[in-house]
Design an enzyme around this catalytic site. Structure first.
Site, PDB file in Angstrom:
ATOM      1  N   ASP A  95       0.856  -1.180   0.000  1.00  0.00           N
ATOM      2  CA  ASP A  95       0.000   0.000   0.000  1.00  0.00           C
ATOM      3  C   ASP A  95       0.897   1.237   0.000  1.00  0.00           C
ATOM      4  O   ASP A  95       1.804   1.320   0.832  1.00  0.00           O
ATOM      5  CB  ASP A  95      -0.789  -0.014   1.326  1.00  0.00           C
ATOM      6  CG  ASP A  95      -2.223   0.386   1.172  1.00  0.00           C
ATOM      7  OD1 ASP A  95      -2.466   1.380   0.477  1.00  0.00           O
ATOM      8  OD2 ASP A  95      -3.081  -0.279   1.770  1.00  0.00           O
ATOM      9  N   ASP A 191      -3.249   4.518  -2.519  1.00  0.00           N
ATOM     10  CA  ASP A 191      -4.307   4.960  -1.618  1.00  0.00           C
ATOM     11  C   ASP A 191      -4.941   6.270  -2.109  1.00  0.00           C
ATOM     12  O   ASP A 191      -4.223   7.174  -2.565  1.00  0.00           O
ATOM     13  CB  ASP A 191      -3.662   5.190  -0.237  1.00  0.00           C
ATOM     14  CG  ASP A 191      -4.661   5.435   0.857  1.00  0.00           C
ATOM     15  OD1 ASP A 191      -5.494   4.549   1.092  1.00  0.00           O
ATOM     16  OD2 ASP A 191      -4.613   6.517   1.487  1.00  0.00           O
ATOM     17  N   GLU A 247      -6.900   3.213  -5.798  1.00  0.00           N
ATOM     18  CA  GLU A 247      -8.100   3.337  -4.969  1.00  0.00           C
ATOM     19  C   GLU A 247      -8.752   4.677  -5.309  1.00  0.00           C
ATOM     20  O   GLU A 247      -8.170   5.733  -5.061  1.00  0.00           O
ATOM     21  CB  GLU A 247      -7.782   3.289  -3.475  1.00  0.00           C
ATOM     22  CG  GLU A 247      -9.079   3.228  -2.673  1.00  0.00           C
ATOM     23  CD  GLU A 247      -8.979   3.764  -1.250  1.00  0.00           C
ATOM     24  OE1 GLU A 247      -9.834   3.425  -0.433  1.00  0.00           O
ATOM     25  OE2 GLU A 247      -8.067   4.562  -0.958  1.00  0.00           O
ATOM     26  N   HIS A 308     -10.683  -3.599   4.689  1.00  0.00           N
ATOM     27  CA  HIS A 308     -10.500  -3.062   6.037  1.00  0.00           C
ATOM     28  C   HIS A 308     -11.333  -1.798   6.260  1.00  0.00           C
ATOM     29  O   HIS A 308     -11.286  -1.231   7.341  1.00  0.00           O
ATOM     30  CB  HIS A 308      -9.016  -2.745   6.274  1.00  0.00           C
ATOM     31  CG  HIS A 308      -8.524  -1.619   5.420  1.00  0.00           C
ATOM     32  ND1 HIS A 308      -8.309  -1.741   4.070  1.00  0.00           N
ATOM     33  CD2 HIS A 308      -8.242  -0.334   5.724  1.00  0.00           C
ATOM     34  CE1 HIS A 308      -7.904  -0.578   3.587  1.00  0.00           C
ATOM     35  NE2 HIS A 308      -7.866   0.298   4.564  1.00  0.00           N
ATOM     36  N   ASP A 309     -12.036  -1.324   5.241  1.00  0.00           N
ATOM     37  CA  ASP A 309     -12.810  -0.082   5.385  1.00  0.00           C
ATOM     38  C   ASP A 309     -14.313  -0.304   5.465  1.00  0.00           C
ATOM     39  O   ASP A 309     -15.082   0.655   5.474  1.00  0.00           O
ATOM     40  CB  ASP A 309     -12.520   0.852   4.194  1.00  0.00           C
ATOM     41  CG  ASP A 309     -11.161   1.529   4.313  1.00  0.00           C
ATOM     42  OD1 ASP A 309     -10.702   1.755   5.447  1.00  0.00           O
ATOM     43  OD2 ASP A 309     -10.564   1.838   3.266  1.00  0.00           O
TER      44      ASP A 309
END
Ligand code: GLC
Length: 506
Positions: A95, A191, A247, A308-309
């Protein structure tokens, strides 16, 4: 390319596997689970941020891009992890958070030291703020007492946005990428990359009819595509095999896809499945069709219901029901697209629930709680905060029944965990044997039954409470699932909440 049919596995480092008993997942914990991951059948790991960080946003506030947070281990351990993963033919993507740095990053500390600092322009400063709101709530501007100016942060005030208009920023980022490429990483997850540029007139954002701000001038600004295209082209010059995934915080497929078209990312996250708040079959069918349209233009969708969000699909979509849960697994794995699994999904991990404000780690949920507390009781505020709490999917993975509590608490272990794991393994195996799936067609929704076809497979997902009878155009045999074929092979009956995958006789 290696990634086109790959199954990725996202690891949220603090919650995955703890090797030293401090309750926090670490690099050695991941290394000790590599053979498990190999047995699951995944092709690649996506590591969430492991960099040194004050962890205001759990690592998405990076204070050194070229190191490992001591809480998670060392650079040597990370290199060993990459090596061992490669031995097992598992790729590793990392990431990278280049929209912002932590305000503890030496770049920001230097920029904030004086208006004359050589790094001042690496960040975005203004004498007065406009109305832009942070994605975590509140103003996106914070006042710096020393230099008496406001700096911009699209997320927390401890996450200062880099100024991508400044060419030195791009150069510094390329050096970071170079560093990781030399260490052997196989790709990058960029990200919130559509936040990268802001409108240089700093016009106020309009307010929508619902009273909420429309992020018109602080995301997807002109100039962004050119910058990102150069970045991607530079990466591919270093090594064309390196995978890049963007993303883009949006559900708008044409906007998302513009980042693969114009900015040359290999793919971008299509949040649409993950954004579903509850099981919505009309929407699932619509999206399957839209993904199929993308295929015609040679675009590869990313398929995921978990990350994870977001709240876990076990609770959010399957309503704690194994029979329904397996249908989502089939959709994500036996379909055209790049599959992204989230740690624990293959064991049916459920949402973790904070019992009090002190339990909450997620900054977004903390902010929500504080905001709600202005107008309601603590109990109600907690309920509201838990609705948006990203900690829900971040509970420690329950590897066994007697594990000690972790940094955040342990996500409940699913009584069907072993069963679900077997299912995922079988489906990944089947994907390998029968794929790659290049086309998806004959997408139909009849009552609560979604069906579609790949090259020579027919997939029927019966989400409903009634048995369905499905006509088949060609003679098929059962490859997977529970369906009863009629003797002439023209019809299949699929029980309620079950799937059937048939294979055409060639
Ligand atoms: C991405 C991450 C999220 C983080 C945010 C800000 O959306 O997935 O966890 O909070 O970026 O960096």
């Amino acid at each position: 390319m290696w990634w086109e049919n790959a199954v990725f596995y996202e690891i949220y480092i603090p919650s995955f596997a703890d090797s030293d008993g401090d309750g926090i997942g670490d690099i050695e914990g991941i290394r000790s689970r590599l053979s498990y991951l190999k047995a699951v059948g995944i092709d690649a790991i996506w590591l969430t941020p492991f960099y040194p960080s004050p962890k205001v946003d759990n690592g998405y506030d990076v204070s050194d891009y070229c190191a490992v947070d001591p809480q998670y281990g060392s650079l040597e351990q990370l290199m060993r992890l990459i090596e061992d993963a490669h031995q097992l033919e598992i790729k590793i993507i990392i990431d990278v958070v280049f929209n912002h740095t932590s305000t503890n990053h030496p770049w920001f500390i230097e920029a904030a030291s004086s208006k004359e600092s050589l790094k001042r322009d690496w960040y975005i400063w203004r004498d007065s703020p406009n109305n832009w709101e942070s994605f975590f709530g509140g103003s996106a501007w914070s006042f710096d007492e020393i230099t008496k100016q406001y700096y911009y942060h699209s997320f927390a005030k401890e996450q200062a946005d880099l100024n991508w208009q400044n060419k030195e920023v791009k150069q510094a980022v390329l050096q970071v990428i170079q560093f990781w490429l030399e260490l052997g990483v196989d790709g990058f997850r960029f990200d919130v990359i559509n936040n990268l540029t802001v409108n240089d007139q700093f016009s106020d954002n309009p307010i929508g009819e619902d009273g909420r701000q429309i992020h018109r001038y602080d995301v997807n600004q002109s100039g962004i595509m050119e910058t990102l295209k150069e970045l991607n082209e530079w990466i591919k010059e270093q090594n064309p095999e390196v995978f890049t995934v963007a993303e883009i915080s949006s559900d708008n497929l044409s906007l998302i896809n513009s980042y693969t078209d114009e900015a040359h990312f290999d793919t971008a996250f299509h949040f649409n499945l993950g954004s579903m708040k509850h099981l919505d079959l009309q929407n699932l069918q619509k999206l399957t069709k839209e993904f199929q349209e993308m295929s015609k233009q040679n675009k590869i969708p990313t398929l995921f219901f978990n990350s994870h969000d977001m709240s876990r699909s076990w609770n959010r979509l399957a309503n704690n029901d194994y029979s329904l849960y397996q249908l989502f697994a089939v959709f994500v794995l036996i379909n055209r697209g790049i599959s992204f699994l989230f740690q624990g999904e293959e064991q049916g991990a459920a949402d973790y629930e904070a019992q009090s404000f002190e339990d909450i780690r997620d900054i977004q949920a903390k902010n929500k709680y504080r905001e709600m507390l202005l107008s309601m009781s603590e109990e109600q505020a907690l309920l509201e905060a838990n609705q948006v709490n990203r900690d829900r999917s971040r509970g420690m993975i329950a590897w066994n029944n007697d594990q000690d509590a972790g940094w955040i608490g342990i996500g409940p272990r699913n009584p069907e965990a072993d069963h679900i794991l077997t299912l995922y393994k079988q489906l990944i195996q089947l994907r390998k044997e029968e794929g790659p799936f290049q086309t998806i067609n004959m997408i139909k929704l009849q009552e609560a039954c979604l069906s579609y076809q790949t090259e020579n497979l027919h997939i029927i997902l019966n989400f409903g409470k009634r048995k369905v009878q499905h006509p088949l155009q060609v003679k098929m045999s059962t490859l997977f699932g529970r369906g009863t074929l009629s003797t002439d092979g023209n019809l299949v009956q699929v029980p309620p909440k079950a799937c059937w995958i048939g294979k055409e006789h060639l």
